[in-house]
Design an enzyme around this catalytic site. Structure first.
Site, PDB file in Angstrom:
ATOM      1  N   ARG A   1       6.425  -4.022 -37.205  1.00  0.00           N
ATOM      2  CA  ARG A   1       6.041  -2.599 -37.255  1.00  0.00           C
ATOM      3  C   ARG A   1       5.256  -2.215 -36.016  1.00  0.00           C
ATOM      4  O   ARG A   1       4.412  -2.951 -35.535  1.00  0.00           O
ATOM      5  CB  ARG A   1       5.192  -2.316 -38.485  1.00  0.00           C
ATOM      6  CG  ARG A   1       4.631  -0.883 -38.456  1.00  0.00           C
ATOM      7  CD  ARG A   1       4.087  -0.409 -39.760  1.00  0.00           C
ATOM      8  NE  ARG A   1       3.013  -1.238 -40.247  1.00  0.00           N
ATOM      9  CZ  ARG A   1       2.439  -1.060 -41.417  1.00  0.00           C
ATOM     10  NH1 ARG A   1       2.882  -0.101 -42.213  1.00  0.00           N
ATOM     11  NH2 ARG A   1       1.471  -1.838 -41.806  1.00  0.00           N
TER      12      ARG A   1
ATOM     13  N   ARG B   1      -0.609  -2.634 -35.602  1.00  0.00           N
ATOM     14  CA  ARG B   1      -1.872  -2.344 -36.290  1.00  0.00           C
ATOM     15  C   ARG B   1      -2.728  -3.603 -36.389  1.00  0.00           C
ATOM     16  O   ARG B   1      -2.204  -4.692 -36.582  1.00  0.00           O
ATOM     17  CB  ARG B   1      -1.559  -1.832 -37.701  1.00  0.00           C
ATOM     18  CG  ARG B   1      -1.821  -0.358 -37.871  1.00  0.00           C
ATOM     19  CD  ARG B   1      -1.231   0.192 -39.136  1.00  0.00           C
ATOM     20  NE  ARG B   1      -1.710  -0.454 -40.345  1.00  0.00           N
ATOM     21  CZ  ARG B   1      -1.335  -0.094 -41.568  1.00  0.00           C
ATOM     22  NH1 ARG B   1      -0.481   0.900 -41.720  1.00  0.00           N
ATOM     23  NH2 ARG B   1      -1.789  -0.719 -42.615  1.00  0.00           N
TER      24      ARG B   1
HETATM   25  P1  AP5 Z   1       5.739   1.451 -43.892  1.00  0.00           P
HETATM   26  O1  AP5 Z   1       6.434   2.684 -44.334  1.00  0.00           O
HETATM   27  O2  AP5 Z   1       4.764   1.571 -42.774  1.00  0.00           O
HETATM   28  O3  AP5 Z   1       5.102   0.695 -45.168  1.00  0.00           O
HETATM   29  P2  AP5 Z   1       3.849   1.019 -46.042  1.00  0.00           P
HETATM   30  O4  AP5 Z   1       4.199   0.714 -47.455  1.00  0.00           O
HETATM   31  O5  AP5 Z   1       3.314   2.401 -45.756  1.00  0.00           O
HETATM   32  O6  AP5 Z   1       2.862  -0.108 -45.488  1.00  0.00           O
HETATM   33  P3  AP5 Z   1       1.335  -0.056 -45.113  1.00  0.00           P
HETATM   34  O7  AP5 Z   1       1.028  -1.295 -44.325  1.00  0.00           O
HETATM   35  O8  AP5 Z   1       0.971   1.247 -44.502  1.00  0.00           O
HETATM   36  O9  AP5 Z   1       0.729  -0.195 -46.505  1.00  0.00           O
HETATM   37  P4  AP5 Z   1      -0.634  -0.609 -46.883  1.00  0.00           P
HETATM   38  O10 AP5 Z   1      -0.583  -0.193 -48.284  1.00  0.00           O
HETATM   39  O11 AP5 Z   1      -1.032  -2.007 -46.678  1.00  0.00           O
HETATM   40  O12 AP5 Z   1      -1.562   0.157 -45.810  1.00  0.00           O
HETATM   41  P5  AP5 Z   1      -2.467   1.475 -45.876  1.00  0.00           P
HETATM   42  O13 AP5 Z   1      -2.422   2.135 -44.583  1.00  0.00           O
HETATM   43  O14 AP5 Z   1      -2.147   2.250 -47.114  1.00  0.00           O
HETATM   44  O15 AP5 Z   1       6.863   0.364 -43.525  1.00  0.00           O
HETATM   45  C1  AP5 Z   1       6.516  -0.913 -43.040  1.00  0.00           C
HETATM   46  C2  AP5 Z   1       7.485  -1.344 -41.915  1.00  0.00           C
HETATM   47  O16 AP5 Z   1       8.793  -1.537 -42.453  1.00  0.00           O
HETATM   48  C3  AP5 Z   1       7.645  -0.287 -40.803  1.00  0.00           C
HETATM   49  O17 AP5 Z   1       7.808  -0.948 -39.585  1.00  0.00           O
HETATM   50  C4  AP5 Z   1       8.919   0.468 -41.188  1.00  0.00           C
HETATM   51  O18 AP5 Z   1       9.563   1.014 -40.053  1.00  0.00           O
HETATM   52  C5  AP5 Z   1       9.745  -0.635 -41.849  1.00  0.00           C
HETATM   53  N1  AP5 Z   1      10.571  -0.137 -42.951  1.00  0.00           N
HETATM   54  C6  AP5 Z   1      10.263   0.854 -43.841  1.00  0.00           C
HETATM   55  N2  AP5 Z   1      11.260   1.027 -44.731  1.00  0.00           N
HETATM   56  C7  AP5 Z   1      12.219   0.090 -44.422  1.00  0.00           C
HETATM   57  C8  AP5 Z   1      13.482  -0.248 -44.992  1.00  0.00           C
HETATM   58  N3  AP5 Z   1      13.964   0.387 -46.087  1.00  0.00           N
HETATM   59  N4  AP5 Z   1      14.178  -1.256 -44.417  1.00  0.00           N
HETATM   60  C9  AP5 Z   1      13.698  -1.914 -43.334  1.00  0.00           C
HETATM   61  N5  AP5 Z   1      12.517  -1.630 -42.742  1.00  0.00           N
HETATM   62  C10 AP5 Z   1      11.777  -0.644 -43.279  1.00  0.00           C
HETATM   63  O19 AP5 Z   1      -3.899   0.799 -46.092  1.00  0.00           O
HETATM   64  C11 AP5 Z   1      -4.497   0.015 -45.090  1.00  0.00           C
HETATM   65  C12 AP5 Z   1      -5.839  -0.467 -45.568  1.00  0.00           C
HETATM   66  O20 AP5 Z   1      -6.706   0.652 -45.831  1.00  0.00           O
HETATM   67  C13 AP5 Z   1      -5.846  -1.269 -46.872  1.00  0.00           C
HETATM   68  O21 AP5 Z   1      -5.577  -2.631 -46.655  1.00  0.00           O
HETATM   69  C14 AP5 Z   1      -7.269  -0.999 -47.375  1.00  0.00           C
HETATM   70  O22 AP5 Z   1      -8.200  -1.823 -46.716  1.00  0.00           O
HETATM   71  C15 AP5 Z   1      -7.514   0.435 -46.958  1.00  0.00           C
HETATM   72  N6  AP5 Z   1      -7.162   1.409 -48.019  1.00  0.00           N
HETATM   73  C16 AP5 Z   1      -6.198   2.369 -47.955  1.00  0.00           C
HETATM   74  N7  AP5 Z   1      -6.137   3.055 -49.099  1.00  0.00           N
HETATM   75  C17 AP5 Z   1      -7.069   2.523 -49.929  1.00  0.00           C
HETATM   76  C18 AP5 Z   1      -7.465   2.775 -51.257  1.00  0.00           C
HETATM   77  N8  AP5 Z   1      -6.876   3.740 -51.999  1.00  0.00           N
HETATM   78  N9  AP5 Z   1      -8.457   2.020 -51.798  1.00  0.00           N
HETATM   79  C19 AP5 Z   1      -9.051   1.055 -51.084  1.00  0.00           C
HETATM   80  N10 AP5 Z   1      -8.726   0.742 -49.814  1.00  0.00           N
HETATM   81  C20 AP5 Z   1      -7.731   1.472 -49.239  1.00  0.00           C
HETATM   82 MG    MG Z   2       1.526   3.136 -44.863  1.00  0.00          MG
END
Ligand code: AP5
Ligand code: MG
Length: 213
Positions: free
Chosen positions: A127, A160
Site C-alpha cells: 500500500r 504508512r
Molecule cells: P485499504 O482500503 O487502505 O484498507 P483499510 O481496510 O482501510 O486498511 P487500514 O490499514 O486503513 O485499516 P486500519 O483499520 O488498520 O487503519 P485505520 O486508518 O482505520 O486497502 C489496503 C490496501 O489494499 C491498499 O493498498 C488498497 O489499494 C489495496 N486493496 C483494497 N481493496 C483491494 C482489493 N479488493 N483487492 C486487492 N487490493 C485491494 O487506523 C489506523 C490506526 O488508528 C489504528 O491501528 C488505531 O491505532 C487508530 N484508530 C483508528 N480508528 C480507531 C478507533 N475507532 N479506535 C481506536 N483506535 C483507532
Molecule cells: Mg483505511
C-alpha cells in the site's frame, strides 16, 4: 443512510468507503484519517494518537469517541455517513448506539469486508498513501499512473508508518481481540452484511451496491 465499514486492517474499508461516499453523496469519516491529519499538523491529539498507532494498538476509547461524536454532529452528516474504522470496540459501538437512540436514529448497514489474515500482510506492504490528499494505491493491485506520485493531486506517495510487517501483525491481533466481536454485535441488530473482500475491488463494490440499492 448510516453505514459502518467493518473488517481487518487492510481489508479495503477505506477503498470501498470512498467509493460508497461518492456514489451516495455521503461524507466518508475515517477515524484513522482524522488521527493522521492531527499527526501531520502536530496537534496534541495527534501526538497522543501516534504513540498508540505506531505500536499497532488502539487509541483509547475516551479520545476516539469524542472526536467521532463531534464529527457526526456536523451539518453534512444529517443525511447519513460512511464510518470507516469506527467503531472498533464494543464500548465504542455502545456509545454510538446510545447517541443515535436519543434522536430515534440507527445504523442502517454494517458492511463486513471479509479478508483472511494471509492476504492482509501482502496488501499492506504494497500500500502507498498520498501525503497530501490521503488517496491510497497498491504497487501491484492499484498502481498510480506514475510511480510514487498521486494521480489525483501530484503529491508524493509513502508507506504508512504502521504498515511495517511487525506492526501489521500487532494490528491483526488487536483486530481479532477487540474489533471482531462487533460482527456479532451488529448481526444481533440485524444490520450486518458480509462481502467477500478478496475479490477485485470493483467486484467488492458491486456486491456492496447490490446491498445498498
Ligand atoms: P485499504 O482500503 O487502505 O484498507 P483499510 O481496510 O482501510 O486498511 P487500514 O490499514 O486503513 O485499516 P486500519 O483499520 O488498520 O487503519 P485505520 O486508518 O482505520 O486497502 C489496503 C490496501 O489494499 C491498499 O493498498 C488498497 O489499494 C489495496 N486493496 C483494497 N481493496 C483491494 C482489493 N479488493 N483487492 C486487492 N487490493 C485491494 O487506523 C489506523 C490506526 O488508528 C489504528 O491501528 C488505531 O491505532 C487508530 N484508530 C483508528 N480508528 C480507531 C478507533 N475507532 N479506535 C481506536 N483506535 C483507532
Ligand atoms: Mg483505511
Amino acid at each position: 443512510m448510516k453505514i459502518i465499514m467493518l473488517g481487518a486492517p487492510g481489508a479495503g474499508k477505506g477503498t470501498q468507503a470512498k467509493m460508497i461516499a461518492e456514489k451516495y453523496s455521503l461524507p466518508h469519516i475515517s477515524t484513522g484519517d482524522i488521527f493522521r491529519a492531527n499527526i501531520k499538523n502536530g496537534t496534541e491529539l495527534g501526538m497522543e494518537a501516534k504513540s498508540y498507532m505506531d505500536k499497532g494498538q488502539l487509541v483509547p476509547d475516551e479520545l476516539t469517541v469524542k472526536i467521532l461524536l463531534d464529527r457526526v454532529a456536523k451539518d453534512d452528516c444529517k443525511n447519513g455517513y460512511v464510518l470507516d474504522g469506527f467503531p472498533r470496540t464494543i464500548p465504542q459501538a455502545k456509545v454510538l448506539e446510545d447517541a443515535l437512540n436519543k434522536t430515534g436514529e440507527k445504523i442502517d448497514y454494517a458492511i463486513n469486508v471479509d479478508v483472511p489474515d494471509e492476504n492482509i500482510i501482502k496488501r499492506m506492504s504494497g500500500r502507498r498513501a498520498c501525503v497530501n490528499c490521503g488517496a491510497t494505491y497498491h504497487i501491484v493491485n492499484v498502481p498510480p499512473k506514475k510511480e510514487g506520485i498521486c494521480d489525483k493531486c501530484g503529491s508524493e506517495l509513502i508507506l504508512r508508518d504502521d504498515d511495517k510487517e511487525e506492526t501489521v501483525k500487532n494490528r491483526l491481533t488487536v483486530y481479532h481481540d477487540q474489533t471482531q466481536p462487533l460482527i456479532d454485535f451488529y448481526s444481533e441488530r440485524k444490520v450486518l452484511k458480509n462481502v467477500d473482500g478478496t475479490l477485485d475491488m470493483m467486484d467488492v463494490f458491486k456486491a456492496i451496491t447490490n446491498i445498498l440499492g
